[in-house]
Design a protein around this motif. Structure first.
Motif, PDB file in Angstrom:
ATOM      1  N   THR A 142       0.807  -1.340   0.007  1.00 41.77           N
ATOM      2  CA  THR A 142       0.116  -0.099  -0.046  1.00 41.77           C
ATOM      3  C   THR A 142       0.767   1.252  -0.041  1.00 41.77           C
ATOM      4  OG1 THR A 142      -0.391  -0.051   2.462  1.00 41.77           O
ATOM      5  CG2 THR A 142      -2.062  -1.208   1.092  1.00 41.77           C
ATOM      6  N   GLU A 143       2.061   0.963   0.600  1.00 41.77           N
ATOM      7  CA  GLU A 143       3.113   2.319   0.791  1.00 41.77           C
ATOM      8  C   GLU A 143       4.376   1.728   0.193  1.00 41.77           C
ATOM      9  OE1 GLU A 143       2.178   5.460   1.653  1.00 41.77           O
ATOM     10  OE2 GLU A 143       0.037   5.217   1.994  1.00 41.77           O
ATOM     11  N   PRO A 144       4.721   1.535  -1.046  1.00 37.15           N
ATOM     12  CA  PRO A 144       6.184   1.074  -1.334  1.00 37.15           C
ATOM     13  C   PRO A 144       7.221   2.356  -0.879  1.00 37.15           C
ATOM     14  CG  PRO A 144       4.788   1.121  -3.339  1.00 37.15           C
ATOM     15  CD  PRO A 144       3.880   1.628  -1.895  1.00 37.15           C
ATOM     16  N   ASN A 145       8.331   1.908  -0.460  1.00 38.80           N
ATOM     17  CA  ASN A 145       9.218   2.850  -0.019  1.00 38.80           C
ATOM     18  C   ASN A 145      10.555   2.826  -0.842  1.00 38.80           C
ATOM     19  OD1 ASN A 145      11.003   4.108   1.534  1.00 38.80           O
ATOM     20  ND2 ASN A 145      11.168   2.912   3.048  1.00 38.80           N
ATOM     21  N   TYR A 146      10.720   3.938  -1.657  1.00 41.47           N
ATOM     22  CA  TYR A 146      11.809   4.121  -2.622  1.00 41.47           C
ATOM     23  C   TYR A 146      13.052   4.351  -2.117  1.00 41.47           C
ATOM     24  CZ  TYR A 146      10.708   9.004  -2.583  1.00 41.47           C
ATOM     25  OH  TYR A 146      10.537  10.368  -2.361  1.00 41.47           O
ATOM     26  N   GLU A 147      13.098   4.829  -0.701  1.00 39.06           N
ATOM     27  CA  GLU A 147      14.218   5.325   0.150  1.00 39.06           C
ATOM     28  C   GLU A 147      14.970   4.141   0.902  1.00 39.06           C
ATOM     29  OE1 GLU A 147      12.984   7.902   3.192  1.00 39.06           O
ATOM     30  OE2 GLU A 147      12.274   9.588   1.676  1.00 39.06           O
ATOM     31  N   ASP A 148      14.460   2.803   0.674  1.00 38.40           N
ATOM     32  CA  ASP A 148      15.206   1.569   1.060  1.00 38.40           C
ATOM     33  C   ASP A 148      15.217   0.565   0.071  1.00 38.40           C
ATOM     34  OD1 ASP A 148      16.679   0.049   2.912  1.00 38.40           O
ATOM     35  OD2 ASP A 148      14.971  -0.327   4.420  1.00 38.40           O
ATOM     36  N   PRO A 149      15.513   0.541  -1.056  1.00 38.62           N
ATOM     37  CA  PRO A 149      15.408  -0.409  -2.187  1.00 38.62           C
ATOM     38  C   PRO A 149      16.002  -1.485  -2.057  1.00 38.62           C
ATOM     39  CG  PRO A 149      16.526   1.300  -2.879  1.00 38.62           C
ATOM     40  CD  PRO A 149      16.463   2.051  -1.315  1.00 38.62           C
ATOM     41  N   LEU A 150      15.512  -2.630  -2.669  1.00 42.61           N
ATOM     42  CA  LEU A 150      16.299  -3.749  -3.104  1.00 42.61           C
ATOM     43  C   LEU A 150      16.190  -3.836  -4.572  1.00 42.61           C
ATOM     44  CD1 LEU A 150      15.185  -6.796  -0.817  1.00 42.61           C
ATOM     45  CD2 LEU A 150      17.107  -5.497  -0.918  1.00 42.61           C
ATOM     46  N   ASN A 151      15.132  -3.356  -5.141  1.00 42.80           N
ATOM     47  CA  ASN A 151      14.912  -3.021  -6.859  1.00 42.80           C
ATOM     48  C   ASN A 151      15.167  -1.627  -7.044  1.00 42.80           C
ATOM     49  OD1 ASN A 151      14.235  -2.624  -9.336  1.00 42.80           O
ATOM     50  ND2 ASN A 151      12.851  -4.216  -9.422  1.00 42.80           N
ATOM     51  N   HIS A 152      16.715  -1.200  -7.196  1.00 44.26           N
ATOM     52  CA  HIS A 152      16.981   0.047  -7.231  1.00 44.26           C
ATOM     53  C   HIS A 152      16.187   0.842  -8.522  1.00 44.26           C
ATOM     54  CE1 HIS A 152      20.096   0.522  -3.887  1.00 44.26           C
ATOM     55  NE2 HIS A 152      20.065  -1.078  -4.500  1.00 44.26           N
ATOM     56  N   ASP A 153      15.949  -0.001  -9.571  1.00 40.42           N
ATOM     57  CA  ASP A 153      15.384   0.642 -10.825  1.00 40.42           C
ATOM     58  C   ASP A 153      13.946   1.097 -10.203  1.00 40.42           C
ATOM     59  OD1 ASP A 153      17.688   0.207 -12.479  1.00 40.42           O
ATOM     60  OD2 ASP A 153      17.172  -1.675 -13.149  1.00 40.42           O
ATOM     61  N   ALA A 154      13.181   0.078  -9.895  1.00 40.64           N
ATOM     62  CA  ALA A 154      11.770   0.303  -9.704  1.00 40.64           C
ATOM     63  C   ALA A 154      11.756   1.449  -8.610  1.00 40.64           C
ATOM     64  CB  ALA A 154      11.066  -0.790  -8.976  1.00 40.64           C
ATOM     65  N   ALA A 155      12.825   1.656  -7.645  1.00 42.47           N
ATOM     66  CA  ALA A 155      12.549   2.546  -6.749  1.00 42.47           C
ATOM     67  C   ALA A 155      12.960   4.038  -7.156  1.00 42.47           C
ATOM     68  CB  ALA A 155      13.727   2.427  -5.609  1.00 42.47           C
ATOM     69  N   ALA A 156      13.911   4.093  -8.213  1.00 42.14           N
ATOM     70  CA  ALA A 156      14.114   5.117  -8.981  1.00 42.14           C
ATOM     71  C   ALA A 156      12.842   5.885  -9.836  1.00 42.14           C
ATOM     72  CB  ALA A 156      15.343   5.176 -10.261  1.00 42.14           C
ATOM     73  N   VAL A 157      12.200   4.760 -10.416  1.00 40.22           N
ATOM     74  CA  VAL A 157      11.095   5.081 -11.056  1.00 40.22           C
ATOM     75  C   VAL A 157      10.077   5.648 -10.290  1.00 40.22           C
ATOM     76  CG1 VAL A 157       9.198   4.297 -12.927  1.00 40.22           C
ATOM     77  CG2 VAL A 157      11.497   3.608 -13.029  1.00 40.22           C
ATOM     78  N   LEU A 158       9.687   4.985  -9.156  1.00 42.88           N
ATOM     79  CA  LEU A 158       8.671   5.459  -8.080  1.00 42.88           C
ATOM     80  C   LEU A 158       8.943   6.875  -7.628  1.00 42.88           C
ATOM     81  CD1 LEU A 158       6.243   5.157  -6.397  1.00 42.88           C
ATOM     82  CD2 LEU A 158       7.582   3.759  -4.669  1.00 42.88           C
ATOM     83  N   ARG A 159      10.265   7.158  -7.372  1.00 39.14           N
ATOM     84  CA  ARG A 159      10.626   8.402  -6.819  1.00 39.14           C
ATOM     85  C   ARG A 159      10.517   9.470  -8.016  1.00 39.14           C
ATOM     86  NH1 ARG A 159      16.309   7.590  -5.935  1.00 39.14           N
ATOM     87  NH2 ARG A 159      16.465   8.547  -8.105  1.00 39.14           N
ATOM     88  N   ASP A 160      10.911   9.212  -9.251  1.00 37.93           N
ATOM     89  CA  ASP A 160      10.988  10.212 -10.094  1.00 37.93           C
ATOM     90  C   ASP A 160       9.707  10.269 -11.165  1.00 37.93           C
ATOM     91  OD1 ASP A 160      13.618  10.546  -9.196  1.00 37.93           O
ATOM     92  OD2 ASP A 160      14.607   9.648 -10.819  1.00 37.93           O
ATOM     93  N   ASN A 161       8.896   9.207 -11.144  1.00 43.12           N
ATOM     94  CA  ASN A 161       7.807   9.418 -12.129  1.00 43.12           C
ATOM     95  C   ASN A 161       6.959   8.380 -11.810  1.00 43.12           C
ATOM     96  OD1 ASN A 161       6.132   9.234 -14.346  1.00 43.12           O
ATOM     97  ND2 ASN A 161       7.761   9.229 -15.799  1.00 43.12           N
ATOM     98  N   PRO A 162       6.014   8.706 -10.569  1.00 42.94           N
ATOM     99  CA  PRO A 162       5.072   7.683 -10.092  1.00 42.94           C
ATOM    100  C   PRO A 162       3.985   7.335 -11.157  1.00 42.94           C
ATOM    101  CG  PRO A 162       5.413   9.563  -8.615  1.00 42.94           C
ATOM    102  CD  PRO A 162       5.959   9.791  -9.912  1.00 42.94           C
ATOM    103  N   LYS A 163       3.902   8.088 -11.936  1.00 44.84           N
ATOM    104  CA  LYS A 163       2.894   7.692 -13.197  1.00 44.84           C
ATOM    105  C   LYS A 163       3.162   6.405 -14.002  1.00 44.84           C
ATOM    106  CE  LYS A 163      -1.001   9.975 -12.954  1.00 44.84           C
ATOM    107  NZ  LYS A 163      -2.099   9.646 -12.215  1.00 44.84           N
ATOM    108  N   MET A 164       4.603   6.719 -14.237  1.00 41.35           N
ATOM    109  CA  MET A 164       5.471   5.612 -15.109  1.00 41.35           C
ATOM    110  C   MET A 164       5.291   4.231 -14.097  1.00 41.35           C
ATOM    111  SD  MET A 164       8.946   5.101 -16.677  1.00 41.35           S
ATOM    112  CE  MET A 164       8.526   5.849 -18.308  1.00 41.35           C
ATOM    113  N   PHE A 165       5.598   4.510 -12.822  1.00 40.26           N
ATOM    114  CA  PHE A 165       5.875   3.338 -11.915  1.00 40.26           C
ATOM    115  C   PHE A 165       4.366   2.612 -11.929  1.00 40.26           C
ATOM    116  CE2 PHE A 165       5.130   1.536  -7.590  1.00 40.26           C
ATOM    117  CZ  PHE A 165       6.430   0.541  -7.529  1.00 40.26           C
ATOM    118  N   GLU A 166       3.244   3.191 -11.765  1.00 42.61           N
ATOM    119  CA  GLU A 166       2.069   2.672 -11.754  1.00 42.61           C
ATOM    120  C   GLU A 166       1.829   2.032 -13.091  1.00 42.61           C
ATOM    121  OE1 GLU A 166      -2.648   3.902 -10.872  1.00 42.61           O
ATOM    122  OE2 GLU A 166      -1.130   5.472 -11.339  1.00 42.61           O
TER     123      GLU A 166
END
Length: 187
Positions: A142-166
């Motif tokens: 419900t609240e993925p956390n881009y500040e403590d990632p294991l998948n750095h690519d997914a974290a960067a997309v969530l942080r920089d472009n939430p629409k693309m992440f979705e």
């Protein structure tokens, strides 16, 4: 205690054991402190309706079980995600080992199923329980956390472009590719 008293206790214990066996009572395996605590935790579970626990090896093997999470809100709404739990005999002094069986595009879960959740690592304390861990896993969806990632690519997309992440999450859950990785359908 004298040696004779100890011997007497051992004789009495042996006689009781023999009597139980003669009466057809099966010998009950002694449970570890971890098994006793886990039994208590499981009996007191108060899970959200979107979470389910199962014991694929039967109720006799409590130390290994599965949890299924079906988020009903957020990016992962409608998906089904399965986790395995392995609980050590020294539980609750050691956190359970949790792996995600469902390949998922998620900043806090890598493609091998390793889960980055603070209470499974440095913030684990014996006062925490299985209920807390399951709620923590649910919270990752419900609240993925881009500040403590294991998948750095997914974290960067969530942080920089939430629409693309979705969009990536939806494509992955539908059984499509995100980058070079094919994800199995989980919706």
């Amino acid at each position: 205690m004298t040696r004779d008293m100890i011997r007497l206790f051992k004789v009495k214990e042996k006689q009781r054991e023999l009597a139980e066996n003669a009466n057809g009572a099966s010998h009950v395996k002694k449970q570890s402190a971890g098994e006793l605590r886990l039994h208590k935790d499981i009996s007191e579970l108060n899970l959200p309706k979107s979470c389910n626990i199962s014991f694929p090896n039967g109720k006799d093997e409590l130390m290994n079980f599965e949890v299924t999470i079906r988020p009903d809100e957020g990016f992962y709404s409608g998906g089904t995600f399965s986790f395995t739990f392995q609980v050590a005999p020294i539980y609750p002094h050691e956190a359970p080992k949790v792996k995600c069986k469902t390949k998922v595009y998620h900043p806090n879960i890598d493609l091998e199923g390793n889960v980055c959740l603070n209470i499974l690592r440095e913030d684990w304390k014996p006062v925490l329980n299985i209920n807390t861990v399951i709620y923590g896993l649910y919270h990752l969806f419900t609240e993925p956390n881009y500040e403590d990632p294991l998948n750095h690519d997914a974290a960067a997309v969530l942080r920089d472009n939430p629409k693309m992440f979705e969009s990536n999450v939806r494509r992955a859950m539908a059984g499509g590719y995100v980058g070079q990785t094919l994800f199995p359908r989980c919706i």
